[in-house]
Design a protein around this motif. Sequence first.
Motif, PDB file in Angstrom:
ATOM      1  N   PRO A  19       0.798  -1.232   0.000  1.00  0.00           N
ATOM      2  CA  PRO A  19       0.000   0.000   0.000  1.00  0.00           C
ATOM      3  C   PRO A  19       0.827   1.277   0.000  1.00  0.00           C
ATOM      4  CG  PRO A  19      -0.118  -1.096   2.128  1.00  0.00           C
ATOM      5  CD  PRO A  19       0.551  -2.052   1.197  1.00  0.00           C
ATOM      6  N   ALA A  20       2.109   1.179   0.345  1.00  0.00           N
ATOM      7  CA  ALA A  20       2.977   2.354   0.315  1.00  0.00           C
ATOM      8  C   ALA A  20       4.383   1.916  -0.075  1.00  0.00           C
ATOM      9  CB  ALA A  20       3.000   3.058   1.665  1.00  0.00           C
ATOM     10  N   VAL A  21       5.098   2.789  -0.749  1.00  0.00           N
ATOM     11  CA  VAL A  21       6.475   2.526  -1.145  1.00  0.00           C
ATOM     12  C   VAL A  21       7.330   3.727  -0.760  1.00  0.00           C
ATOM     13  CG1 VAL A  21       5.814   1.027  -3.063  1.00  0.00           C
ATOM     14  CG2 VAL A  21       6.106   3.483  -3.458  1.00  0.00           C
ATOM     15  N   THR A  22       8.639   3.513  -0.686  1.00  0.00           N
ATOM     16  CA  THR A  22       9.569   4.600  -0.385  1.00  0.00           C
ATOM     17  C   THR A  22      10.145   5.146  -1.677  1.00  0.00           C
ATOM     18  OG1 THR A  22      10.132   3.615   1.751  1.00  0.00           O
ATOM     19  CG2 THR A  22      11.671   5.233   0.853  1.00  0.00           C
ATOM     20  N   ILE A  23      10.072   6.445  -1.846  1.00  0.00           N
ATOM     21  CA  ILE A  23      10.581   7.082  -3.058  1.00  0.00           C
ATOM     22  C   ILE A  23      11.611   8.148  -2.688  1.00  0.00           C
ATOM     23  CG2 ILE A  23       8.494   6.652  -4.404  1.00  0.00           C
ATOM     24  CD1 ILE A  23       7.645   9.512  -3.849  1.00  0.00           C
TER      25      ILE A  23
END
Length: 293
Positions: A19-23
Amino acid sequence: MICDPGDEKDESAADIPAPAVTISCLARRGERLVPSVRAAAEETAVAFSFNGSTHAVMMATPADLGDFAVGFALTEGLIETPADVLSLEVIAARLGSGAGVELRMWLPEGRAKAYQARRRTMAGPTGCGLCGIESLEEALRPAPALAPNAGGGFDSSAIPAAMAALAGAQALNARTRAVHAAGFFTPEAGLVAVREDVGRHNALDKLAGALARGGWRAADGIVALTSRVSIELIQKAARLNAPVVAAISAPTAAAVRLAEACGITLVAVARGDEFEIFTHPHRIIERTRNHDA
């Protein structure tokens, strides 16, 4: 059998995006631009199919997908209870531009015929709950009316309590600052459930599925939202028989008219201890507190 994504036996479930990623990004700190990172909410194409036919494609957060499937079917009036879904598969799909998810449901014959009678296809961006509807009348379809005594009454203190509890339970938003939430609060049990999504109507659909699958009645509490209140949110709340909808932001005029027509108590601009009641205020009770002289 209805399966949650975590219970899905198909190996493709492991390919469903997080549901979330690190960018990476450049952040201005003081008077300098420095390398930094940020958690970003994921958006994934989610297709709803019923008895082999695609009904809608939504951009959504790939979490709580079993709740999303059941809740969407409920608030769209395609089913009446989770038992109307004979089977549900959550299937990861590889697309040319990335990953997608298919929520594949099978309905009994009677429900399938009703579905075919009002089939529509939607393909819209995040937050758009009415894209692609073939009939303008369908967009403004009336919502079912609540009974005049639905939900009883709630002490006015329950509204700020519900909103405060919802704010403290938004784990994904705490990471990303980019998603909406819908929660269900009762004075007796507190915040029973909360669901988050990049789309405000998706969050409410997920909450609807969570309540139905968990055996909770929306008529017994308050649906709390972190977004503005637009007409499709009132349509969905009415399908749930939710007597009180409270939101942090303001409603649209169309949402107020529909809430008045179907009997929902609409509370909005709920911030801190203050809020505004737009329709059916009889369910919000301000207790008189006696103070010693």
